[in-house]
Design a protein around this motif. Structure first.
Motif, PDB file in Angstrom:
ATOM      1  N   ILE A  36       0.828  -1.209   0.000  1.00 55.08           N
ATOM      2  CA  ILE A  36       0.000   0.000   0.000  1.00 55.08           C
ATOM      3  C   ILE A  36       0.860   1.256   0.000  1.00 55.08           C
ATOM      4  N   GLY A  37       1.903   1.258   0.822  1.00 58.18           N
ATOM      5  CA  GLY A  37       2.784   2.428   0.862  1.00 58.18           C
ATOM      6  C   GLY A  37       3.479   2.635  -0.471  1.00 58.18           C
ATOM      7  N   GLY A  38       3.956   1.539  -1.062  1.00 64.65           N
ATOM      8  CA  GLY A  38       4.718   1.643  -2.303  1.00 64.65           C
ATOM      9  C   GLY A  38       3.904   2.179  -3.458  1.00 64.65           C
ATOM     10  N   VAL A  39       2.630   1.776  -3.524  1.00 63.09           N
ATOM     11  CA  VAL A  39       1.796   2.260  -4.619  1.00 63.09           C
ATOM     12  C   VAL A  39       1.420   3.729  -4.385  1.00 63.09           C
ATOM     13  N   SER A  40       1.244   4.101  -3.105  1.00 59.82           N
ATOM     14  CA  SER A  40       0.777   5.457  -2.816  1.00 59.82           C
ATOM     15  C   SER A  40       1.890   6.503  -2.858  1.00 59.82           C
ATOM     16  N   GLY A  41       3.110   6.082  -2.504  1.00 57.85           N
ATOM     17  CA  GLY A  41       4.203   7.051  -2.396  1.00 57.85           C
ATOM     18  C   GLY A  41       4.490   7.772  -3.696  1.00 57.85           C
ATOM     19  N   GLY A  42       4.156   7.121  -4.820  1.00 57.18           N
ATOM     20  CA  GLY A  42       4.453   7.706  -6.115  1.00 57.18           C
ATOM     21  C   GLY A  42       3.813   9.051  -6.362  1.00 57.18           C
ATOM     22  N   LEU A  43       2.749   9.360  -5.614  1.00 56.50           N
ATOM     23  CA  LEU A  43       2.050  10.615  -5.884  1.00 56.50           C
ATOM     24  C   LEU A  43       2.879  11.834  -5.478  1.00 56.50           C
ATOM     25  N   ILE A  44       3.821  11.644  -4.555  1.00 54.85           N
ATOM     26  CA  ILE A  44       4.578  12.803  -4.064  1.00 54.85           C
ATOM     27  C   ILE A  44       5.438  13.429  -5.171  1.00 54.85           C
ATOM     28  N   PRO A  45       6.364  12.663  -5.763  1.00 49.14           N
ATOM     29  CA  PRO A  45       7.170  13.291  -6.825  1.00 49.14           C
ATOM     30  C   PRO A  45       6.342  13.582  -8.073  1.00 49.14           C
ATOM     31  N   ALA A  46       5.241  12.833  -8.257  1.00 49.19           N
ATOM     32  CA  ALA A  46       4.410  13.078  -9.435  1.00 49.19           C
ATOM     33  C   ALA A  46       3.842  14.487  -9.383  1.00 49.19           C
ATOM     34  N   ILE A  47       3.367  14.883  -8.202  1.00 51.02           N
ATOM     35  CA  ILE A  47       2.765  16.212  -8.070  1.00 51.02           C
ATOM     36  C   ILE A  47       3.841  17.296  -8.019  1.00 51.02           C
ATOM     37  N   LEU A  48       4.898  17.035  -7.241  1.00 50.03           N
ATOM     38  CA  LEU A  48       5.859  18.109  -7.010  1.00 50.03           C
ATOM     39  C   LEU A  48       6.855  18.281  -8.144  1.00 50.03           C
TER      40      LEU A  48
END
Lengths: 168, 497, 330
Positions: free
Chosen positions: B67-79
């Protein structure tokens, strides 16, 4: 590099690629008896690439024609746009960055991840900076620390066997 | 059912297991957020560690990582406009423009809430109706896969950007690159030009991060970094009204259903779910032109679908013992090593463990949202790190990630190659996303075509007559037809002016 | 500066996480570090990398990891398992072949090494390695059908297939061990199947559950739970004797088909590895196989712990290589 003929160039390039791709498929051998062999899809894709590249070239020429007819009316607009685009773009840092990355890759098995990464990081940071923010001491510290931390975590804790080079 | 779930919760409500879940989620988020490191890698690394634990503890850790691994991707995607994992490619489309407009906080709020709810919905689906849903996966053979891949590939049309021919071309190039290496089925090496290191072809990870991350640094190098922030990080709005959330309900539902559906089908995976959900949202929207310019709908579609794919991927694993992707294949191995035979009897024979896993998933989902919300302001501060320092470090982590795929430098070389390719594509105004989609789906298309023909002994008809396959092909033709019709109408209207 | 703080925080978080996990896994890492000495007989002095040319979680991976766990105790060093799952295992095999012959990189793989060479995909085979022996064999290679199938025994199958050539659909992965099994079966019984590629072990299970094919050749250990649940039925196994773990499943021999094919898992060092190093490794292998705990664990996967020394292993592979070549899968 990006002139008004860029679409024509890229289209022609891809057309050449598709021809090469198609010729390469003739050496494919099927290891099984089957209706379509390993050369079937590559052939189809090569043909499609050829078709689409022709479409891109044609539409590029069409656009050029349209532009020509419009150019007289919008000369001012055109020039203002091009000035903005070419503002302070230099390709030297791009080439340097690329050279750094290639060097990093080639030397890594011999020198090892730890040293090469620190060296690469420093020079890459240097290349990306302009005069106002070349803080060399900071670069050196960050390079060494982050290389060491990455190496330690991945090699010693996660057992990703990063090349150790002369240190191994 | 409820009793079993409660029993599951009691079995994971020990300090040790909760701690493992928390660690899993945290580590997963870190891996997910660093471009080049993925959930797959995190789980591969931690799998051996779990062998020494009891099954519920071990699986809890892995669920946290997942769950963490799939969700963490949103951070660099947005920033940073860098997809941290293949699951967050579509998040960059609107997340990054939002951040550029000073709405990074808002983008995060939407992304986190959708991730949480998408995950929650899929876990509930998993708990309630895994067995009947798993049976659906069994209906999908080569004919059905072929049709659904064709359908997915036509989405390139909506992801092409300005020029449709260029989008199609990028997709074709992606399919072409996927053909390098051993051919599906008979393993004949294609386009390797005699280099044995090309036999294995290109891995998705170097392709993805090369295209998106390495090319980015080359583009930044062009302009040279100026110590000037585009975004004022002190004045970022985090506020999202309840109404804004409620406006997303249909988008959210559609995207989550797509995520669960694609997750269930073995072999397609979360990397495509986010793109398909995004394209579907765009196609369904009345204002498709706003997509790509920083509309929350895009973020919601991507982030709810990729988390929903988690529960989906676990459906066939739990109900039938069939793994849906590389991550679930590793989870399967984990179960076997603990002496649990995955299969139709898993729920019956080891219900305690299965419901323990469900409980761990629910808890991990909560911690994921919690960590992201707490960390949100900290992540935004990442933007204040000068890019000339941050990007090189990201590059070296990409190198580690690429190397970690198969422990060979060839993959690092591939990373560089695709970086240069991505740079030139951007320069010549070709979109990158269709290439990734083609790269993922191309092999599926070819493999299933050839497998189908083997199954039918050379007959093409079943591709058109099998009901599910026929349905997807019809939908494909209909949606393409509609697209051309509306495009034609638009053109005509323009000509009138 | 902020980046550094972040970096340190990340680092601390990672280290913390790992420390906690490490604490929970003490049972695995019970390594003894009592082997001393400095000369070449002191091998091993650092971690050994085991290359598994198959995905994490598959049977090759599980067999290897279980063996590695015990080898760690015998050899007193850490075993690092690297999964190189690409190009049908040839990439991983090549990686070992190309590595330094110092005893710190070892291959753990199976029959496919032989088959890749026979198919002409690579130009190296088992004999290009310094084989260290074998520690486990899977003798449960079975033909499995859906429980609804009309085939109750091999006789049914053979009779039907003879009358209806190319009508029985059988799943395999082209160029894999199961593909050879099918060719051998066809040759032995004079039948002809419609051999269809559906993919790896779990894809075969999906296809059989979904009723798209009639028979899957697979290992009993991988489908045991489906047999128990009544979804599948095993027609027979290709071994000399019945399995202890599945006494109800008859062998092919019993049913009049003289076919014995076992999946073996061998350990190979790159050519030129010092003899005493290979020897040390082989001895450790032998000790592990004799370990009752290991035997029990392996039987749980329905595979048989068997120790073969390098000479025996080479002999077996030579024999198999000849047999496979005669089948000529092309």
């Amino acid at each position: 590099m990006v002139g008004k003929y860029s679409d024509v160039f890229s289209g022609l390039f891809l057309l050449l690629i598709s021809v090469g791709m198609f010729t390469a498929t003739f050496s494919f051998k099927a290891l099984t008896v089957s209706k379509v062999g390993p050369d079937f899809m590559p052939k189809i894709i090569a043909c499609l690439i050829a078709l689409v590249s022709i479409a891109i070239i044609v539409s590029a020429f069409n656009k050029l024609k349209e532009k020509k007819s419009l150019e007289i009316q919008t000369v001012e607009e055109e020039t203002s746009v091009t000035v903005e685009e070419s503002e302070e773009k230099t390709y030297l840092p791009v080439i340097l960055s690329l050279a750094l990355m290639v060097g990093y890759l080639i030397l890594m098995p011999y020198v090892g991840f730890l040293i090469m990464t620190a060296v690469y990081l420093f020079f890459q940071m240097y290349v990306l900076s302009d005069k106002s923010n070349k803080r060399l001491v900071l670069f050196i510290v960050v390079s060494i620390v982050s290389s060491a931390v990455t190496y330690f975590i991945f090699r010693s804790i996660f057992y990703v066997m990063l090349p150790s080079g002369i240190l191994g | 059912m409820i009793e079993m779930l409660l029993a599951g919760f009691t079995s994971v409500m020990t300090i040790k297991i909760i701690l493992l879940i928390v660690m899993g989620v945290a580590l997963g988020l870190v891996f997910g957020s660093i471009p080049g490191l993925t959930a797959t890698m995190a789980i591969a690394i931690c799998l051996p560690i779990t062998y020494g634990m009891d099954p519920i503890a071990g699986m809890s850790l892995l669920m946290g990582l997942y769950i963490g691994g799939v969700s963490g991707g949103l951070i660099p995607a947005i920033l940073l406009k860098l997809p941290g994992t293949p699951s967050s490619i579509a998040t960059t489309f609107d997340g990054y423009p939002m951040a550029q407009k000073g709405e990074a906080g808002k983008a995060f709020s939407f992304a986190i809430v959708s991730s949480f709810l998408g995950g929650l919905l899929s876990i509930i689906v998993l708990i309630m109706i895994a067995p009947p849903l798993g049976k659906i996966a069994l209906q999908f053979g080569p004919f059905e896969y072929f049709a659904i891949v064709i359908f997915s590939l036509t989405l390139i049309a909506s992801l092409s950007g300005d020029s449709l021919p260029k989008g199609v071309m990028a997709g074709l190039i992606g399919i072409g690159f996927a053909m390098v290496g051993s051919a599906p089925i008979d393993a004949f090496p294609r386009f390797t030009f005699g280099f044995s290191s090309l036999d294995a072809g290109f891995d998705l990870l170097p392709v993805l991060i090369g295209l998106f991350a390495i090319s980015e640094i080359l583009l930044v190098a062009e302009k040279k970094y100026k110590n000037k922030l585009k975004v004022d990080i002190k004045n970022i709005s985090y506020k999202v009204t309840i109404k804004e959330y409620l406006d997303q309900k249909w988008n959210f539902l559609r995207s989550s259903v797509i995520g669960v559906g694609i997750g269930i089908l073995p072999g397609i995976g979360g990397g495509t779910a986010n793109l398909i959900a995004y394209a579907a949202a765009k196609n369904a929207s009345k204002t498709p032109e706003k997509y790509g310019e920083g509309i929350p709908n895009g973020v919601v579609a991507s982030e709810s679908s990729n988390n929903a794919a988690i529960g989906g991927a676990l459906v066939p694993l739990v109900s039938l013992g069939i793994p849906g992707d590389t991550v679930t294949a590793m989870l399967l191995g984990g179960l076997i090593l603990h002496g649990l035979q995955p299969g139709p009897l898993l729920m019956q024979n080891h219900g305690d463990v299965v419901f323990g896993i469900f409980a761990a998933l629910l808890i991990a989902n909560i911690f994921m949202a919690l960590f992201l919300f707490i960390g949100m302001k900290g992540f935004i501060r990442l933007l204040s790190i000068p890019q000339n320092i941050l990007l090189p470090i990201i590059i070296t982590l990409c190198v580690v990630g690429a190397y970690g795929v198969n422990s060979r430098l060839f993959d690092v070389g591939a990373l560089l190659f695709f970086g240069v390719l991505g740079y030139f594509m951007v320069k010549f105004k070709y979109p990158l996303t269709p290439l990734v989609l083609g790269f993922i789906l191309g092999p599926l298309l070819e493999t299933n075509l050839r497998r189908g023909l083997m199954l039918s002994q050379g007959d093409f008809m079943p591709f058109l007559t099998e009901p599910i396959a026929a349905f997807f092909l019809l939908v494909t033709v209909a949606s393409l037809g509609l697209k051309f019709y509306s495009g034609w109408k638009k053109k005509r209207r323009l000509k009138v002016y | 500066m902020k980046k550094m703080i972040k970096k340190v925080l990340f680092g601390a978080l990672l280290v913390g996480a790992v420390a906690v996990m490490g604490a929970c896994s003490e049972t695995v890492e019970g390594t003894e570090k009592d082997s001393g000495g400095k000369d070449s007989s002191s091998y091993p002095t650092k971690p050994i990398e085991i290359v598994v040319p198959a995905g994490a979680g598959g049977d090759t991976d599980l067999n290897t990891r279980t063996m590695a766990k015990y080898l760690e105790k015998e050899l007193g060093t850490t075993m690092i398992i690297t999964n190189v799952n690409a190009a049908g295992g040839t990439t991983g095999t090549k990686k070992v072949l190309d590595s330094k012959p110092d005893g710190y990189t070892v291959l753990s793989y199976h029959n496919s090494t032989l088959i890749s060479k026979i198919l002409g995909l690579v130009d190296y085979t088992y004999s290009d390695f310094d084989v260290a022996g074998m520690g486990v064999m899977d003798k449960g290679n079975a033909f499995v059908v859906n429980n609804k199938s009309e085939f109750k025994s091999l006789d049914d199958l053979i009779a039907f297939a003879k009358e209806n050539p190319e009508k029985v659909t059988v799943a395999t992965e082209v160029g894999s061990f199961t593909h050879l099994q099918l060719l051998a079966f066809e040759a032995a019984t004079g039948t002809k199947f419609n051999i269809v590629d559906v993919g790896g072990a779990s894809d075969k299970i999906t296809a059989l559950l979904g009723g798209r094919i009639d028979i899957i050749p697979t290992q009993l250990g991988l489908v045991n739970s489906y047999v128990e649940s009544g979804d599948f039925r095993a027609l027979g196994i290709m071994s000399d004797e019945r399995l202890k773990a599945a006494p109800d499943v008859p062998t092919f021999k019993e049913q009049g088909v003289d076919l014995v094919m076992d999946k073996f898992f061998f350990w190979g060092f790159p050519k030129g590895t010092p003899e005493e190093i290979v020897d040390t490794f082989t001895k450790a292998l032998e000790k592990v196989v004799a370990n009752e705990e290991y035997q029990k664990e392996m039987e749980g996967f329905m595979v048989e712990p068997v120790y073969l020394n390098p000479a025996e292993a080479n002999e077996l592979m030579e024999k198999e290589d000849k047999f496979y070549t005669e089948l000529n899968p092309q």
